[in-house]
Design a protein around this motif. Structure first.
Motif, short mmCIF file in Angstrom:
data_model
loop_
_atom_site.label_atom_id
_atom_site.label_comp_id
_atom_site.label_asym_id
_atom_site.label_seq_id
_atom_site.Cartn_x
_atom_site.Cartn_y
_atom_site.Cartn_z
N TYR A 1 -17.44 9.71 10.44
CA TYR A 1 -18.63 10.31 11.04
C TYR A 1 -19.06 11.56 10.28
O TYR A 1 -19.46 12.56 10.88
CB TYR A 1 -18.38 10.64 12.52
N GLY A 2 -18.96 11.50 8.97
CA GLY A 2 -19.42 12.61 8.15
C GLY A 2 -18.48 13.78 8.06
O GLY A 2 -18.78 14.76 7.38
N SER A 3 -17.36 13.71 8.73
CA SER A 3 -16.41 14.82 8.69
C SER A 3 -15.49 14.67 7.48
O SER A 3 -15.43 13.60 6.86
CB SER A 3 -15.58 14.85 9.97
N PRO A 4 -14.76 15.71 7.12
CA PRO A 4 -13.86 15.60 5.96
C PRO A 4 -12.72 14.62 6.16
O PRO A 4 -12.18 14.10 5.19
CB PRO A 4 -13.32 17.03 5.80
N ALA A 5 -12.36 14.37 7.42
CA ALA A 5 -11.19 13.52 7.70
C ALA A 5 -11.56 12.42 8.68
O ALA A 5 -12.55 12.51 9.41
CB ALA A 5 -10.05 14.37 8.28
N THR A 6 -10.75 11.39 8.69
CA THR A 6 -10.97 10.31 9.63
C THR A 6 -10.91 10.81 11.07
O THR A 6 -10.16 11.74 11.39
CB THR A 6 -9.95 9.18 9.44
N ARG A 7 -11.69 10.21 11.93
CA ARG A 7 -11.64 10.53 13.35
C ARG A 7 -10.67 9.61 14.09
O ARG A 7 -10.49 9.76 15.30
CB ARG A 7 -13.03 10.41 13.97
N VAL A 8 -10.08 8.65 13.38
CA VAL A 8 -9.19 7.69 14.03
C VAL A 8 -7.87 8.36 14.38
O VAL A 8 -7.21 8.96 13.52
CB VAL A 8 -8.94 6.47 13.12
N GLU A 9 -7.49 8.26 15.62
CA GLU A 9 -6.19 8.74 16.09
C GLU A 9 -5.20 7.60 16.26
O GLU A 9 -4.01 7.76 15.98
CB GLU A 9 -6.37 9.49 17.42
N HIS A 10 -5.70 6.44 16.71
CA HIS A 10 -4.81 5.31 16.94
C HIS A 10 -5.53 4.01 16.57
O HIS A 10 -6.71 3.83 16.92
CB HIS A 10 -4.36 5.23 18.40
N ALA A 11 -4.82 3.13 15.87
CA ALA A 11 -5.32 1.79 15.55
C ALA A 11 -4.49 0.78 16.32
O ALA A 11 -3.25 0.81 16.26
CB ALA A 11 -5.21 1.53 14.05
N TYR A 12 -5.18 -0.10 17.03
CA TYR A 12 -4.52 -1.12 17.84
C TYR A 12 -4.82 -2.49 17.26
O TYR A 12 -5.99 -2.88 17.11
CB TYR A 12 -4.98 -1.04 19.29
N GLY A 13 -3.77 -3.24 16.93
CA GLY A 13 -3.93 -4.58 16.40
C GLY A 13 -4.20 -5.58 17.51
O GLY A 13 -3.58 -5.52 18.57
N PHE A 14 -5.14 -6.49 17.26
CA PHE A 14 -5.48 -7.51 18.24
C PHE A 14 -5.61 -8.86 17.53
O PHE A 14 -6.23 -8.96 16.48
CB PHE A 14 -6.81 -7.17 18.95
N GLY A 15 -5.04 -9.89 18.14
CA GLY A 15 -5.22 -11.25 17.65
C GLY A 15 -5.27 -12.21 18.82
O GLY A 15 -4.59 -11.98 19.84
N TYR A 16 -6.05 -13.27 18.69
CA TYR A 16 -6.25 -14.21 19.80
C TYR A 16 -6.04 -15.63 19.30
O TYR A 16 -6.66 -16.06 18.34
CB TYR A 16 -7.67 -14.06 20.34
N SER A 17 -5.14 -16.35 19.95
CA SER A 17 -4.84 -17.74 19.61
C SER A 17 -4.32 -17.81 18.17
O SER A 17 -3.28 -17.26 17.88
CB SER A 17 -6.07 -18.62 19.84
N GLN A 18 -5.04 -18.46 17.26
CA GLN A 18 -4.53 -18.58 15.89
C GLN A 18 -4.22 -17.20 15.30
O GLN A 18 -3.15 -17.01 14.71
CB GLN A 18 -5.51 -19.32 14.99
N THR A 19 -5.12 -16.25 15.48
CA THR A 19 -4.86 -14.94 14.89
C THR A 19 -3.87 -14.13 15.74
O THR A 19 -3.30 -13.15 15.25
CB THR A 19 -6.15 -14.15 14.66
N GLY A 20 -3.65 -14.54 16.99
CA GLY A 20 -2.51 -14.00 17.73
C GLY A 20 -1.21 -14.43 17.07
O GLY A 20 -0.28 -13.64 16.92
N GLY A 21 -1.16 -15.71 16.65
CA GLY A 21 -0.01 -16.18 15.88
C GLY A 21 0.10 -15.48 14.54
O GLY A 21 1.21 -15.18 14.08
N PHE A 22 -1.04 -15.19 13.91
CA PHE A 22 -1.01 -14.40 12.67
C PHE A 22 -0.35 -13.04 12.92
O PHE A 22 0.41 -12.54 12.08
CB PHE A 22 -2.43 -14.16 12.15
N LEU A 23 -0.65 -12.44 14.08
CA LEU A 23 -0.05 -11.15 14.39
C LEU A 23 1.46 -11.25 14.53
O LEU A 23 2.19 -10.31 14.19
CB LEU A 23 -0.64 -10.58 15.68
N VAL A 24 1.96 -12.38 15.03
CA VAL A 24 3.41 -12.56 15.11
C VAL A 24 4.01 -12.46 13.71
O VAL A 24 5.00 -11.76 13.48
CB VAL A 24 3.77 -13.89 15.78
N ASN A 25 3.41 -13.19 12.75
CA ASN A 25 3.87 -13.10 11.36
C ASN A 25 3.80 -11.67 10.86
O ASN A 25 4.73 -11.15 10.23
CB ASN A 25 3.01 -13.98 10.46
#
Length: 521
Positions: free
Chosen positions: A237-261
């Motif tokens: 958002y134009g600031s010197p640093a990322t504003r992200v504090e936490h990243a949450y992984g999500f997968g559903y069905s096939q990509t839920g299985g991808f998340l297991v891997n």
């Protein structure tokens, strides 16, 4: 964590129609992306090279764009913007022969994929959370399922959502849809056809000239990009640093299985190289045990067997929620394990009583039928032999799960525990209305007017779509002597579940309001 008026968000969401206007740096996919990803210190996860945001016009726009969904949304009315990027880098292809971290099979294969970003338009509205989803390719094109099932909580909390094209078959659909915009996308197999390691036989949705196994490092690198201070990061958002504090992984069905891997095979490698994980917690949706519980780490080796320890989670180091549906919990019953609040092994297992796996929402909030056809794909059926796909709103469970996951990470507040669906002799135990007992509860089962089924018959994914059968009128009359009695039953259920944090306050209010507006009995 920022809070806001969820009621106003939901009212605005219901009114959001076409007309999204995007401001983007003029760019086309014809120009090659930047030639090299950003080097990371000490062998840590590198930041991909980024092109974008790509311009969006009437003639060229993202596949699955919000204002081109089957039911279009104007994100600007919700205080959000949408941007699309092309990201490039190199990815290792891994092998995963035994339990434990994966091993490199082929190093440094070039890739280019696309990333769809939805975020608050103003940085001060951003919660600091980003939900990062590998887009589901089971219908041979990208489905925005995480957005479909959890957008109410994402919008209410001011989270960002990021979807990543995760498989070559979906890249093929994108190139069919817009050959110019997506010209540079590539999951090319680093092994020539003459190399004996390029196996002669691959799955029906795969090709020897591409490699499905590039997604693992892509997923790490996109997460690292969003957490980085790189100038291309859309969440600075134009600031010197990322504003992200936490990243949450999500997968559903096939990509839920991808998340297991990813969680069991690649997450440990990231922790080793970076000293910490890229993703701070995970939601693994409708994937477990013998049902989409793991996938081949590369397209030349089989998936771990159904009863393999690699399909289960243990001591991952960050919180995990696995959420199964009534369509898949029996086949995925091997994914059941005890819940845990032990540091380093924080885990919840949930089974959504009444909810179907293949939902109407995954079609409503993904690309329009016309765009699916333009991508050279068949439009998935919205109805099966028994009728329309189940209208059961699994979103009520995902909204609460995402909120509870965030509290778990930020505040150390452990989510509630729920019993699994009750099974005896390999079959569900049913109540007098024909509904399953146990599992995540809701007024739909605790104050029933229908029997909810997890499986149907018909084309495509009808076998996991589910359907609804209204109860006979005499049965409803026997349950509720008056309309007020029905509303009270719904209210009692919803308020109890809200107190237990199985429902959000806004979903509880909505369910009570819908009951009051109904003509039951």
């Amino acid at each position: 964590m920022r809070t806001c008026s969820r009621t106003s968000i939901l009212l605005t969401l219901s009114l959001a129609l076409t007309g999204l206007s995007l401001t983007a740096v003029p760019a086309t996919a014809v120009a090659p992306p930047p030639p090299a990803q950003v080097a990371a210190p000490d062998g840590a996860t590198p930041i991909p090279a980024v092109q974008g945001p790509l311009a969006s016009t009437a003639e060229s726009y993202p596949f699955g764009a919000a204002n081109h969904q089957e039911v279009p949304q104007d994100l600007s009315k919700l205080g959000y913007v949408e941007e699309e990027y092309l990201v490039s880098g190199t990815s290792n292809v891994y092998t995963w022969p035994t339990a434990g971290p994966a091993q490199i099979r082929t190093a440094d294969a070039p890739y280019t994929t696309r990333v769809l970003v939805r975020k608050p338009a103003k940085g001060q509205k951003f919660s600091g959370n980003v939900v990062v989803e590998m887009l589901n390719p089971s219908n041979l094109f990208d489905l925005n399922i995480g957005w479909a099932v959890a957008q109410e909580q994402i919008l209410a909390n001011g989270d960002a959502w990021v979807g990543i094209t995760a498989k070559p078959i979906a890249v093929e659909a994108l190139k069919n849809f817009d050959p110019e915009r997506y010209a540079s996308l590539s999951f090319a197999n680093p092994l020539p056809l003459t190399d004996p390691r390029n196996c002669a036989a691959v799955a029906a949705d795969s090709s020897r000239t591409t490699e499905n196994g590039l997604i693992w490092d892509i997923y790490s690198q996109v997460g690292a990009w969003l957490k980085s201070n790189d100038s291309t990061n859309p969440l600075r958002y134009g600031s010197p640093a990322t504003r992200v504090e936490h990243a949450y992984g999500f997968g559903y069905s096939q990509t839920g299985g991808f998340l297991v891997n990813y969680i069991n095979g690649v997450h440990p490698l990231v922790v080793e190289s970076d000293g910490k994980p890229v993703y701070d917690a995970y939601i693994v949706a409708v994937a477990g045990g013998a049902f989409a519980g793991a996938y081949p780490m590369n397209q030349c080796e089989p998936a771990p067997p159904a009863n393999d320890v690699r399909r289960q989670f243990k001591d991952v180091g960050v919180p995990i929620m696995r959420i199964m549906s009534q369509s898949d919990y029996l086949r995925g019953i091997g994914s059941r394990r005890a819940d845990s609040d032990v540091p380093g092994d924080q885990y919840r297992h949930y089974e959504m009583a009444g909810a179907g796996h293949a939902t109407p929402g995954e079609l409503t909030f993904s690309a329009s039928s016309a765009d699916i056809i333009a991508a050279g794909r068949a439009v998935p059926p919205a109805s099966c032999n028994e009728g329309p796909r189940s209208r059961f709103p699994s979103s009520i469970f995902f909204n609460a799960a995402l909120r509870n996951l965030d509290r778990w990470v930020r505040e150390g507040i452990a989510p509630p525990r729920a019993e699994p669906i009750l099974v005896r002799d390999g079959a569900a135990v049913l109540d007098k209305s024909g509904n399953v007992q146990g599992g995540l509860r809701s007024p739909f089962l605790d104050a029933p007017t229908s029997t909810w089924y997890g499986t149907a018959t018909g084309a495509s994914f009808c076998f996991i779509a589910g359907y609804e059968r209204p109860l006979p009128q005499d049965a409803i009359d026997g349950l509720y002597r008056t309309h007020g009695a029905y509303v009270k039953a719904v209210k009692d259920s919803a308020r109890t579940l809200e107190r237990q944090t199985f429902l959000t306050d806004y979903d509880a209010r909505r369910l009570i309001r819908e009951a009051a507006q109904s003509d039951i009995p």
